[in-house]
Motif scaffolding. Structure first.
Motif, mmCIF file in Angstrom:
data_model
loop_
_atom_site.group_PDB
_atom_site.id
_atom_site.type_symbol
_atom_site.label_atom_id
_atom_site.label_comp_id
_atom_site.label_asym_id
_atom_site.label_seq_id
_atom_site.Cartn_x
_atom_site.Cartn_y
_atom_site.Cartn_z
ATOM 1 N N ASP A 118 -67.995 -98.726 -52.523
ATOM 2 C CA ASP A 118 -67.027 -98.619 -53.625
ATOM 3 C C ASP A 118 -67.308 -97.390 -54.489
ATOM 4 O OD1 ASP A 118 -65.703 -100.889 -52.843
ATOM 5 O OD2 ASP A 118 -66.740 -102.225 -54.234
ATOM 6 N N SER A 119 -68.576 -97.171 -54.797
ATOM 7 C CA SER A 119 -68.930 -96.042 -55.664
ATOM 8 C C SER A 119 -68.663 -94.701 -54.974
ATOM 9 C CB SER A 119 -70.400 -96.132 -56.095
ATOM 10 O OG SER A 119 -71.266 -95.961 -54.983
ATOM 11 N N GLU A 120 -68.868 -94.629 -53.656
ATOM 12 C CA GLU A 120 -68.610 -93.394 -52.927
ATOM 13 C C GLU A 120 -67.112 -93.093 -52.820
ATOM 14 O OE1 GLU A 120 -71.090 -90.941 -51.117
ATOM 15 O OE2 GLU A 120 -71.371 -91.681 -53.142
ATOM 16 N N ILE A 121 -66.313 -94.135 -52.588
ATOM 17 C CA ILE A 121 -64.857 -93.944 -52.552
ATOM 18 C C ILE A 121 -64.378 -93.467 -53.919
ATOM 19 C CG2 ILE A 121 -62.638 -95.140 -52.346
ATOM 20 C CD1 ILE A 121 -63.984 -96.938 -50.227
ATOM 21 N N ARG A 122 -64.883 -94.102 -54.972
ATOM 22 C CA ARG A 122 -64.523 -93.708 -56.330
ATOM 23 C C ARG A 122 -64.957 -92.260 -56.614
ATOM 24 N NH1 ARG A 122 -61.066 -94.483 -60.093
ATOM 25 N NH2 ARG A 122 -61.226 -96.746 -59.765
ATOM 26 N N ARG A 123 -66.165 -91.894 -56.175
ATOM 27 C CA ARG A 123 -66.668 -90.538 -56.415
ATOM 28 C C ARG A 123 -65.765 -89.495 -55.762
ATOM 29 N NH1 ARG A 123 -69.027 -86.984 -53.330
ATOM 30 N NH2 ARG A 123 -69.393 -88.481 -51.636
ATOM 31 N N ILE A 124 -65.379 -89.731 -54.503
ATOM 32 C CA ILE A 124 -64.550 -88.762 -53.775
ATOM 33 C C ILE A 124 -63.203 -88.591 -54.469
ATOM 34 C CG2 ILE A 124 -63.288 -88.377 -51.624
ATOM 35 C CD1 ILE A 124 -65.641 -89.708 -50.166
ATOM 36 N N VAL A 125 -62.569 -89.711 -54.839
ATOM 37 C CA VAL A 125 -61.258 -89.634 -55.485
ATOM 38 C C VAL A 125 -61.369 -88.956 -56.850
ATOM 39 C CG1 VAL A 125 -59.334 -90.973 -56.414
ATOM 40 C CG2 VAL A 125 -60.371 -91.639 -54.240
ATOM 41 N N ASP A 126 -62.401 -89.317 -57.625
ATOM 42 C CA ASP A 126 -62.572 -88.715 -58.953
ATOM 43 C C ASP A 126 -62.834 -87.212 -58.861
ATOM 44 O OD1 ASP A 126 -62.165 -91.119 -60.169
ATOM 45 O OD2 ASP A 126 -64.265 -91.530 -60.614
ATOM 46 N N GLU A 127 -63.629 -86.801 -57.871
ATOM 47 C CA GLU A 127 -63.898 -85.366 -57.710
ATOM 48 C C GLU A 127 -62.628 -84.604 -57.341
ATOM 49 O OE1 GLU A 127 -67.064 -84.955 -54.899
ATOM 50 O OE2 GLU A 127 -68.615 -85.616 -56.314
ATOM 51 N N CYS A 128 -61.798 -85.194 -56.490
ATOM 52 C CA CYS A 128 -60.525 -84.558 -56.134
ATOM 53 C C CYS A 128 -59.597 -84.491 -57.350
ATOM 54 C CB CYS A 128 -59.843 -85.318 -54.994
ATOM 55 S SG CYS A 128 -60.645 -85.129 -53.385
ATOM 56 N N HIS A 129 -59.599 -85.547 -58.159
ATOM 57 C CA HIS A 129 -58.778 -85.564 -59.371
ATOM 58 C C HIS A 129 -59.216 -84.460 -60.329
ATOM 59 C CE1 HIS A 129 -57.500 -86.846 -63.396
ATOM 60 N NE2 HIS A 129 -56.507 -87.473 -62.787
ATOM 61 N N GLU A 130 -60.520 -84.316 -60.535
ATOM 62 C CA GLU A 130 -61.038 -83.300 -61.446
ATOM 63 C C GLU A 130 -60.752 -81.896 -60.909
ATOM 64 O OE1 GLU A 130 -62.781 -81.977 -64.940
ATOM 65 O OE2 GLU A 130 -62.161 -83.994 -64.316
ATOM 66 N N ARG A 131 -60.904 -81.725 -59.615
ATOM 67 C CA ARG A 131 -60.613 -80.429 -58.985
ATOM 68 C C ARG A 131 -59.139 -80.074 -59.140
ATOM 69 N NH1 ARG A 131 -60.251 -79.522 -52.812
ATOM 70 N NH2 ARG A 131 -60.429 -77.282 -52.563
ATOM 71 N N CYS A 132 -58.274 -81.062 -58.950
ATOM 72 C CA CYS A 132 -56.835 -80.864 -59.099
ATOM 73 C C CYS A 132 -56.498 -80.504 -60.548
ATOM 74 C CB CYS A 132 -56.101 -82.139 -58.677
ATOM 75 S SG CYS A 132 -54.309 -82.035 -58.789
ATOM 76 N N LYS A 133 -57.105 -81.204 -61.486
ATOM 77 C CA LYS A 133 -56.843 -80.943 -62.901
ATOM 78 C C LYS A 133 -57.241 -79.520 -63.282
ATOM 79 C CE LYS A 133 -57.810 -82.850 -67.503
ATOM 80 N NZ LYS A 133 -58.521 -83.924 -68.237
ATOM 81 N N ASN A 134 -58.411 -79.084 -62.833
ATOM 82 C CA ASN A 134 -58.872 -77.724 -63.138
ATOM 83 C C ASN A 134 -57.932 -76.671 -62.550
ATOM 84 O OD1 ASN A 134 -61.109 -78.729 -64.513
ATOM 85 N ND2 ASN A 134 -62.438 -78.649 -62.715
ATOM 86 N N LEU A 135 -57.444 -76.931 -61.314
ATOM 87 C CA LEU A 135 -56.543 -75.981 -60.665
ATOM 88 C C LEU A 135 -55.222 -75.877 -61.415
ATOM 89 C CD1 LEU A 135 -55.739 -74.116 -58.320
ATOM 90 C CD2 LEU A 135 -55.069 -76.158 -57.030
ATOM 91 N N LEU A 136 -54.655 -77.026 -61.810
ATOM 92 C CA LEU A 136 -53.359 -76.999 -62.481
ATOM 93 C C LEU A 136 -53.462 -76.431 -63.897
ATOM 94 C CD1 LEU A 136 -51.602 -80.291 -61.323
ATOM 95 C CD2 LEU A 136 -51.456 -77.987 -60.375
#
Length: 254
Positions: free
Chosen positions: A182-200
């Protein structure tokens, strides 16, 4: 597309040409047919309010900008904010490459692009909408497969925890492992969200350009994106459409 999908597109294109009393099936008939097969019938009676239309425009602009500036994202062909069947208020059409093996970076780029709509809403409005629910399902499914099946989580390692085991409903791992999963799935999604936010945030001006173009025209194409943003900044990764156009130019020169 499969052969059946292509046959369906050809039939739809012929019907579209017949409805307009055309002598033969033209390119724009095929384009409309592809949109109908992919996203459903255009809902001309479904009128969005100005506020809803603005949300959809910025949502789709977020997807489009992420796809344009992420190296391993699928090349963009068209973005639309015209409501269509199956509840779609807008959609983006891509040209996926024939890839049979996905690296970790390719999957992360795809997940980041998928989150682009929701993140764009977060950045431009006081409240988010339910429009990203399907995106969340896709992202969560990819993250689960990365962790459970593909060995792409350092903490889980090269072990496959396939859930589908026929009639056996017991989990093939302990509660401790379940928490790590659960924590690894959450980590991957959160990292993608943060990366997306920084890009936009970095490309905020470009998001605004694409969103305003969508609000004006409702449908924009790859050519519009090139006019607004310039070509994708990955010269060594020309997409399949570029290669197709280049091959046609070469044949024309001959």
């Amino acid at each position: 597309m499969s052969g059946a999908d292509i046959a369906n597109v050809c039939n739809e294109a012929a019907l579209t040409a017949a409805r307009h009393n055309e002598e033969y099936v033209k390119l724009h008939d095929f384009e409309q047919a592809i949109e109908r097969v992919i996203a459903g019938l255009e809902k001309k009676t479904k009128l969005l309010s100005p506020d809803e239309k603005k949300v959809v425009a910025y949502h789709e602009a977020g997807h489009a900008i992420c796809g344009w500036y992420l190296e391993y994202a699928d090349p963009l062909l068209k973005v639309s904010i015209v409501p269509r069947g199956q509840g779609a208020l807008g959609y983006a059409q891509y040209l996926p490459a024939d890839i049979f093996l996905y690296t970790t970076q390719k999957l992360l780029d795809r997940m980041t692009m998928t989150l682009g709509g929701r993140v764009s809403e977060e950045l431009h409005f006081n409240s988010v909408t339910s429009g990203a629910s399907d995106d969340f399902e896709k992202v969560t499914g990819l993250a689960q497969r990365m962790v459970l099946q593909c060995g792409m989580s350092p903490k889980i390692g090269t072990i496959s925890y396939t859930i589908d085991r026929g009639q056996d409903m017991t989990k093939p791992y302990s509660e401790r492992t379940a928490k790590t999963i659960d924590s690894e799935i959450r980590r991957i999604v959160d990292e993608c969200h943060e990366r997306c936010k920084n890009l936009l945030i970095e490309k905020a001006d470009q998001v605004e350009l694409v969103a305003q173009e969508l609000l004006t025209k409702e449908v924009i194409t790859r050519e519009d994106m090139i006019r607004l943003l310039g070509k994708r900044p990955f010269a060594n990764r020309n997409d399949a459409f570029d290669k197709y156009l280049a091959s046609k130019d070469e044949k024309g020169d001959d």
